[in-house]
Scaffold this motif. Structure first.
Motif, mmCIF file in Angstrom:
data_model
loop_
_atom_site.group_PDB
_atom_site.id
_atom_site.type_symbol
_atom_site.label_atom_id
_atom_site.label_comp_id
_atom_site.label_asym_id
_atom_site.label_seq_id
_atom_site.Cartn_x
_atom_site.Cartn_y
_atom_site.Cartn_z
ATOM 1 N N PRO A 1 25.491 44.428 12.070
ATOM 2 C CA PRO A 1 26.895 44.031 12.164
ATOM 3 C C PRO A 1 27.115 42.524 12.012
ATOM 4 N N ALA A 2 26.054 41.742 12.177
ATOM 5 C CA ALA A 2 26.123 40.286 11.970
ATOM 6 C C ALA A 2 24.715 39.811 11.604
ATOM 7 N N ARG A 3 24.641 38.605 11.065
ATOM 8 C CA ARG A 3 23.322 38.090 10.655
ATOM 9 C C ARG A 3 22.361 37.983 11.823
ATOM 10 N N ASP A 4 22.900 37.748 13.014
ATOM 11 C CA ASP A 4 22.031 37.571 14.175
ATOM 12 C C ASP A 4 21.981 38.796 15.092
ATOM 13 N N VAL A 5 22.547 39.922 14.658
ATOM 14 C CA VAL A 5 22.553 41.139 15.475
ATOM 15 C C VAL A 5 22.111 42.320 14.612
ATOM 16 N N GLU A 6 21.085 43.033 15.095
ATOM 17 C CA GLU A 6 20.593 44.220 14.403
ATOM 18 C C GLU A 6 20.640 45.405 15.361
ATOM 19 N N ILE B 1 31.207 44.479 17.991
ATOM 20 C CA ILE B 1 29.874 44.890 18.431
ATOM 21 C C ILE B 1 28.940 43.683 18.500
ATOM 22 N N ALA B 2 28.979 42.835 17.492
ATOM 23 C CA ALA B 2 28.129 41.637 17.487
ATOM 24 C C ALA B 2 28.487 40.707 18.647
ATOM 25 N N GLY B 3 29.773 40.523 18.894
ATOM 26 C CA GLY B 3 30.207 39.667 19.997
ATOM 27 C C GLY B 3 29.752 40.193 21.342
ATOM 28 N N LEU B 4 29.841 41.491 21.548
ATOM 29 C CA LEU B 4 29.400 42.072 22.803
ATOM 30 C C LEU B 4 27.877 41.993 22.953
ATOM 31 N N ALA B 5 27.153 42.148 21.849
ATOM 32 C CA ALA B 5 25.699 42.001 21.900
ATOM 33 C C ALA B 5 25.301 40.581 22.283
ATOM 34 N N ARG C 1 32.342 59.358 15.128
ATOM 35 C CA ARG C 1 31.005 58.780 15.340
ATOM 36 C C ARG C 1 30.405 58.328 14.007
ATOM 37 N N ASP C 2 30.537 59.156 12.971
ATOM 38 C CA ASP C 2 30.028 58.781 11.649
ATOM 39 C C ASP C 2 30.732 57.536 11.119
ATOM 40 N N ALA C 3 32.051 57.463 11.309
ATOM 41 C CA ALA C 3 32.825 56.311 10.823
ATOM 42 C C ALA C 3 32.414 55.025 11.537
ATOM 43 N N VAL C 4 32.159 55.103 12.839
ATOM 44 C CA VAL C 4 31.736 53.914 13.596
ATOM 45 C C VAL C 4 30.375 53.435 13.113
ATOM 46 N N ARG C 5 29.428 54.354 12.986
ATOM 47 C CA ARG C 5 28.087 53.961 12.526
ATOM 48 C C ARG C 5 28.137 53.374 11.109
ATOM 49 N N ALA C 6 28.940 53.969 10.242
ATOM 50 C CA ALA C 6 29.056 53.477 8.867
ATOM 51 C C ALA C 6 29.734 52.098 8.832
ATOM 52 N N ALA C 7 30.760 51.917 9.643
ATOM 53 C CA ALA C 7 31.495 50.647 9.652
ATOM 54 C C ALA C 7 30.642 49.515 10.211
ATOM 55 N N ALA C 8 29.925 49.783 11.283
ATOM 56 C CA ALA C 8 29.097 48.736 11.907
ATOM 57 C C ALA C 8 27.825 48.492 11.114
ATOM 58 N N GLY C 9 27.268 49.539 10.573
ATOM 59 C CA GLY C 9 26.027 49.413 9.829
ATOM 60 C C GLY C 9 24.856 49.067 10.730
ATOM 61 N N ARG C 10 23.752 48.789 10.093
ATOM 62 C CA ARG C 10 22.547 48.427 10.847
ATOM 63 C C ARG C 10 22.587 46.974 11.287
ATOM 64 N N VAL D 1 39.189 47.836 19.636
ATOM 65 C CA VAL D 1 39.462 47.910 18.200
ATOM 66 C C VAL D 1 40.317 49.161 17.996
ATOM 67 N N PRO D 2 41.472 49.026 17.311
ATOM 68 C CA PRO D 2 42.338 50.201 17.112
ATOM 69 C C PRO D 2 41.924 51.029 15.893
ATOM 70 N N HIS D 3 42.342 52.306 15.932
ATOM 71 C CA HIS D 3 42.254 53.157 14.745
ATOM 72 C C HIS D 3 43.428 52.795 13.857
ATOM 73 N N PRO D 4 43.373 52.896 12.557
ATOM 74 C CA PRO D 4 42.175 53.200 11.775
ATOM 75 C C PRO D 4 41.176 52.046 11.870
ATOM 76 N N LEU D 5 39.905 52.407 11.873
ATOM 77 C CA LEU D 5 38.855 51.420 12.083
ATOM 78 C C LEU D 5 38.739 50.436 10.928
ATOM 79 N N ASP D 6 38.762 49.175 11.274
ATOM 80 C CA ASP D 6 38.528 48.090 10.320
ATOM 81 C C ASP D 6 37.055 47.715 10.452
ATOM 82 N N PRO D 7 36.241 47.929 9.409
ATOM 83 C CA PRO D 7 34.806 47.654 9.512
ATOM 84 C C PRO D 7 34.485 46.222 9.944
#
Length: 150
Positions: free
Chosen positions: A45-50, A138-142, A34-43, A125-131
Protein backbone atom coordinates in the motif's frame (compact mmCIF):
# COMPACT_ATOMS: atom_id res chain seq x y z
CA UNK A 1 -20.37 -8.09 30.93
CA UNK A 2 -17.38 -9.16 28.91
CA UNK A 3 -13.86 -9.48 30.19
CA UNK A 4 -10.81 -7.89 28.60
CA UNK A 5 -9.18 -9.91 25.86
CA UNK A 6 -5.55 -10.66 25.16
CA UNK A 7 -3.14 -7.98 24.08
CA UNK A 8 -2.94 -7.00 20.46
CA UNK A 9 0.85 -7.10 20.46
CA UNK A 10 2.22 -6.11 17.07
CA UNK A 11 3.66 -8.87 14.96
CA UNK A 12 5.14 -6.60 12.36
CA UNK A 13 8.78 -6.44 11.45
CA UNK A 14 10.72 -3.57 9.97
CA UNK A 15 13.48 -4.59 7.60
CA UNK A 16 16.88 -2.94 7.30
CA UNK A 17 15.60 -0.95 4.31
CA UNK A 18 12.83 0.57 6.45
CA UNK A 19 9.93 -1.48 5.07
CA UNK A 20 7.24 -2.31 7.63
CA UNK A 21 5.87 -5.82 7.13
CA UNK A 22 2.32 -6.06 8.46
CA UNK A 23 -0.47 -8.56 8.97
CA UNK A 24 -3.99 -7.26 8.22
CA UNK A 25 -7.22 -8.68 9.62
CA UNK A 26 -10.15 -7.97 7.28
CA UNK A 27 -13.80 -8.33 8.32
CA UNK A 28 -16.83 -8.32 6.05
CA UNK A 29 -19.69 -10.75 5.58
CA UNK A 30 -19.49 -9.98 1.84
CA UNK A 31 -16.69 -11.72 -0.07
CA UNK A 32 -16.87 -9.11 -2.84
CA UNK A 33 -16.04 -6.37 -0.30
CA UNK A 34 -13.13 -8.43 1.06
CA UNK A 35 -11.85 -9.00 -2.50
CA UNK A 36 -12.20 -5.28 -3.31
CA UNK A 37 -10.25 -4.26 -0.18
CA UNK A 38 -7.40 -6.68 -0.89
CA UNK A 39 -7.26 -5.60 -4.55
CA UNK A 40 -7.36 -1.88 -3.69
CA UNK A 41 -4.66 -2.07 -1.01
CA UNK A 42 -2.51 -4.57 -2.84
CA UNK A 43 0.57 -6.14 -1.38
CA UNK A 44 2.37 -2.82 -1.05
CA UNK A 45 0.00 0.00 0.00
CA UNK A 46 3.04 2.31 0.31
CA UNK A 47 6.75 2.14 -0.46
CA UNK A 48 7.52 1.60 3.20
CA UNK A 49 4.62 -0.76 4.03
CA UNK A 50 4.24 -4.35 2.81
CA UNK A 51 1.26 -6.53 3.66
CA UNK A 52 2.68 -9.99 4.35
CA UNK A 53 -0.63 -11.63 5.22
CA UNK A 54 -4.38 -11.08 5.16
CA UNK A 55 -6.72 -12.89 7.52
CA UNK A 56 -10.28 -12.68 6.25
CA UNK A 57 -13.15 -13.06 8.69
CA UNK A 58 -16.83 -13.27 7.75
CA UNK A 59 -18.22 -13.14 11.31
CA UNK A 60 -17.70 -10.90 14.32
CA UNK A 61 -16.93 -13.94 16.49
CA UNK A 62 -14.08 -14.89 14.15
CA UNK A 63 -12.65 -11.36 14.47
CA UNK A 64 -12.70 -11.49 18.28
CA UNK A 65 -11.11 -14.95 18.27
CA UNK A 66 -8.38 -13.85 15.84
CA UNK A 67 -7.58 -10.70 17.84
CA UNK A 68 -7.50 -12.74 21.06
CA UNK A 69 -4.80 -14.86 19.41
CA UNK A 70 -2.81 -11.71 18.54
CA UNK A 71 -0.40 -11.10 15.71
CA UNK A 72 -2.39 -8.58 13.67
CA UNK A 73 -1.05 -5.10 13.02
CA UNK A 74 -4.00 -3.44 11.29
CA UNK A 75 -7.71 -4.27 11.32
CA UNK A 76 -10.14 -3.34 8.53
CA UNK A 77 -13.85 -3.60 9.39
CA UNK A 78 -16.78 -3.27 6.99
CA UNK A 79 -19.27 -0.88 8.56
CA UNK A 80 -22.01 -2.35 6.37
CA UNK A 81 -21.48 -5.97 7.46
CA UNK A 82 -24.52 -7.96 8.63
CA UNK A 83 -25.63 -8.92 11.24
CA UNK A 84 -22.95 -7.04 13.20
CA UNK A 85 -21.62 -3.96 11.49
CA UNK A 86 -18.02 -2.88 11.69
CA UNK A 87 -18.85 0.30 13.61
CA UNK A 88 -20.36 -1.52 16.60
CA UNK A 89 -17.68 -4.20 16.41
CA UNK A 90 -14.97 -1.53 16.38
CA UNK A 91 -16.33 0.05 19.56
CA UNK A 92 -16.51 -3.37 21.22
CA UNK A 93 -12.93 -4.23 20.23
CA UNK A 94 -11.54 -0.87 21.36
CA UNK A 95 -13.20 -1.38 24.76
CA UNK A 96 -12.26 -5.04 25.20
CA UNK A 97 -8.88 -5.63 23.55
CA UNK A 98 -5.87 -4.46 25.55
CA UNK A 99 -3.57 -2.55 23.18
CA UNK A 100 -6.02 -3.08 20.33
CA UNK A 101 -4.40 -2.74 16.89
CA UNK A 102 -5.41 0.33 14.87
CA UNK A 103 -8.76 -0.09 13.16
CA UNK A 104 -9.92 1.24 9.79
CA UNK A 105 -13.69 1.24 9.29
CA UNK A 106 -15.31 1.24 5.86
CA UNK A 107 -18.50 3.31 6.01
CA UNK A 108 -21.51 3.23 3.73
CA UNK A 109 -21.12 6.89 2.76
CA UNK A 110 -18.89 9.87 3.56
CA UNK A 111 -21.58 11.37 5.84
CA UNK A 112 -21.12 8.40 8.21
CA UNK A 113 -17.64 9.55 9.28
CA UNK A 114 -19.08 10.87 12.56
CA UNK A 115 -20.17 7.32 13.40
CA UNK A 116 -16.58 6.19 13.00
CA UNK A 117 -15.66 8.73 15.67
CA UNK A 118 -18.27 7.23 18.00
CA UNK A 119 -16.92 3.75 17.25
CA UNK A 120 -13.38 4.85 18.27
CA UNK A 121 -12.04 3.94 14.81
CA UNK A 122 -8.53 5.14 14.04
CA UNK A 123 -9.43 5.96 10.43
CA UNK A 124 -12.35 5.76 8.04
CA UNK A 125 -12.78 5.25 4.29
CA UNK A 126 -16.25 5.46 2.67
CA UNK A 127 -17.76 3.23 0.00
CA UNK A 128 -17.29 3.21 -2.93
CA UNK A 129 -13.70 2.35 -2.10
CA UNK A 130 -11.03 4.67 -3.43
CA UNK A 131 -7.85 2.56 -3.81
CA UNK A 132 -5.60 5.53 -3.04
CA UNK A 133 -7.49 6.52 0.11
CA UNK A 134 -7.64 2.89 1.27
CA UNK A 135 -3.91 2.32 0.66
CA UNK A 136 -2.98 5.56 2.42
CA UNK A 137 -5.18 4.68 5.41
CA UNK A 138 -3.71 1.19 5.81
CA UNK A 139 -0.15 2.50 5.41
CA UNK A 140 -0.80 5.30 7.92
CA UNK A 141 -2.18 2.90 10.50
CA UNK A 142 0.76 0.53 9.97
CA UNK A 143 3.21 3.38 10.54
CA UNK A 144 1.32 4.49 13.65
CA UNK A 145 1.48 0.92 14.98
CA UNK A 146 5.27 0.91 14.55
CA UNK A 147 5.58 4.28 16.30
CA UNK A 148 3.41 3.10 19.20
CA UNK A 149 5.40 -0.12 19.59
CA UNK A 150 8.78 1.61 19.39
Amino acid sequence: MTSPHATGTPDQATTADGVHRVSVLLYSDDITVRDAVRAAAGRRPARDVEVTSWLECATADAVVEALDAGGHDVVVLDGEAVPMGGLGLCRQLKNEIFECPPILVLTGRPQDAWLAGWSLADDVVPHPLDPIALSEAIAGLARARVAAAG
